[in-house]
Write a protein that holds these residues in place. Sequence first.
Motif, mmCIF file in Angstrom:
data_model
loop_
_atom_site.group_PDB
_atom_site.id
_atom_site.type_symbol
_atom_site.label_atom_id
_atom_site.label_comp_id
_atom_site.label_asym_id
_atom_site.label_seq_id
_atom_site.Cartn_x
_atom_site.Cartn_y
_atom_site.Cartn_z
ATOM 1 N N GLU A 1 38.534 61.509 47.430
ATOM 2 C CA GLU A 1 39.638 60.542 47.445
ATOM 3 C C GLU A 1 39.093 59.117 47.350
ATOM 4 N N GLN A 2 38.012 58.837 48.114
ATOM 5 C CA GLN A 2 37.416 57.500 48.065
ATOM 6 C C GLN A 2 36.835 57.215 46.688
ATOM 7 N N GLU A 3 36.163 58.181 46.117
ATOM 8 C CA GLU A 3 35.586 58.021 44.780
ATOM 9 C C GLU A 3 36.692 57.788 43.765
ATOM 10 N N GLN A 4 37.761 58.539 43.892
ATOM 11 C CA GLN A 4 38.879 58.385 42.967
ATOM 12 C C GLN A 4 39.514 56.996 43.130
ATOM 13 N N ALA A 5 39.691 56.542 44.368
ATOM 14 C CA ALA A 5 40.260 55.206 44.611
ATOM 15 C C ALA A 5 39.337 54.139 44.044
ATOM 16 N N HIS A 6 38.030 54.298 44.247
ATOM 17 C CA HIS A 6 37.052 53.345 43.736
ATOM 18 C C HIS A 6 37.108 53.294 42.208
ATOM 19 N N LEU A 7 37.194 54.459 41.571
ATOM 20 C CA LEU A 7 37.275 54.509 40.114
ATOM 21 C C LEU A 7 38.575 53.888 39.608
ATOM 22 N N GLN A 8 39.668 54.126 40.339
ATOM 23 C CA GLN A 8 40.947 53.520 39.973
ATOM 24 C C GLN A 8 40.847 51.986 40.038
ATOM 25 N N GLU A 9 40.176 51.509 41.090
ATOM 26 C CA GLU A 9 40.002 50.055 41.267
ATOM 27 C C GLU A 9 39.169 49.488 40.122
ATOM 28 N N GLN A 10 38.063 50.148 39.783
ATOM 29 C CA GLN A 10 37.213 49.673 38.690
ATOM 30 C C GLN A 10 37.951 49.730 37.350
ATOM 31 N N LEU A 11 38.759 50.775 37.178
ATOM 32 C CA LEU A 11 39.540 50.881 35.956
ATOM 33 C C LEU A 11 40.539 49.723 35.868
ATOM 34 N N GLY A 12 41.117 49.378 37.002
ATOM 35 C CA GLY A 12 42.057 48.239 37.039
ATOM 36 C C GLY A 12 41.354 46.943 36.650
ATOM 37 N N PHE A 13 40.130 46.725 37.236
ATOM 38 C CA PHE A 13 39.364 45.526 36.893
ATOM 39 C C PHE A 13 39.007 45.529 35.407
ATOM 40 N N ALA A 14 38.622 46.674 34.877
ATOM 41 C CA ALA A 14 38.233 46.771 33.475
ATOM 42 C C ALA A 14 39.439 46.482 32.576
ATOM 43 N N LYS A 15 40.612 46.965 32.952
ATOM 44 C CA LYS A 15 41.817 46.714 32.161
ATOM 45 C C LYS A 15 42.143 45.225 32.156
ATOM 46 N N LYS A 16 41.966 44.567 33.353
ATOM 47 C CA LYS A 16 42.230 43.127 33.440
ATOM 48 C C LYS A 16 41.285 42.369 32.520
ATOM 49 N N ARG A 17 40.012 42.692 32.576
ATOM 50 C CA ARG A 17 39.034 41.999 31.744
ATOM 51 C C ARG A 17 39.333 42.223 30.268
ATOM 52 N N LEU A 18 39.682 43.463 29.948
ATOM 53 C CA LEU A 18 39.994 43.776 28.567
ATOM 54 C C LEU A 18 41.224 43.008 28.110
ATOM 55 N N SER A 19 42.209 42.966 28.966
ATOM 56 C CA SER A 19 43.423 42.246 28.573
ATOM 57 C C SER A 19 43.119 40.760 28.415
ATOM 58 N N ARG A 20 42.232 40.150 29.252
ATOM 59 C CA ARG A 20 41.839 38.748 29.098
ATOM 60 C C ARG A 20 41.091 38.544 27.793
ATOM 61 N N TYR A 21 40.215 39.519 27.515
ATOM 62 C CA TYR A 21 39.422 39.420 26.301
ATOM 63 C C TYR A 21 40.336 39.470 25.077
ATOM 64 N N VAL A 22 41.258 40.457 25.103
ATOM 65 C CA VAL A 22 42.176 40.610 23.977
ATOM 66 C C VAL A 22 43.049 39.343 23.864
ATOM 67 N N TYR A 23 43.461 38.785 24.983
ATOM 68 C CA TYR A 23 44.296 37.578 24.967
ATOM 69 C C TYR A 23 43.503 36.410 24.413
ATOM 70 N N SER A 24 42.269 36.249 24.888
ATOM 71 C CA SER A 24 41.486 35.120 24.420
ATOM 72 C C SER A 24 41.175 35.288 22.926
ATOM 73 N N ARG A 25 40.979 36.465 22.424
ATOM 74 C CA ARG A 25 40.706 36.680 21.005
ATOM 75 C C ARG A 25 41.967 36.365 20.203
ATOM 76 N N SER A 26 43.091 36.744 20.744
ATOM 77 C CA SER A 26 44.325 36.465 20.010
ATOM 78 C C SER A 26 44.617 34.967 20.013
#
Length: 184
Positions: free
Chosen positions: A153-178
Amino acid sequence: MAPKRVIDEGTAAGELALFLVGLVKGAKLRDLADQFGRSSSAWGNYLNGAQVIPKPELRRLLEAYTPAGPVRNAAVVRAGELWKAADLERRLAVTGGDLARQHERHQDALEQVIKYQGLVAKAENHLAELRPRLVYSKIRLENAQLQLRRAREQEQAHLQEQLGFAKKRLSRYVYSRSVLRAAG
């Protein structure tokens, strides 16, 4: 030369055998077997007291080896007494032997019961020693399973958190490129 007969004179069968030996007066076993049936070895057993002669054979032997009249009558009475005693002795030996064997089997069975009761007591002692270990092992297993579940459960929560951070960074990257494309 035939082997010498050993007759146990202290038994009823031995007394009957001595009577028979005196009656046949040195007749050969083969001649008795041919004349009366039965094998030579059976006649040898009758004449040494190892077996009790069957009553019909005794009658036939008396008729063949005693003259008719008072001599035969006396021999028939004496032979009948000896035969009854030998037959009773044989039956008692068989019954006594059976009783002795039954007693031995009973004693063996009791010894086996005692042996297995001891084994059962030892097994119960071992089980009593192992039961607390079993309970302890079950508790440790349940604890390990719980820790594994929590770790997942902790590993899954940690992975969910990292996935959330990665999505945020990706969305910033995509926004800045656009934004850069639109500016440029």
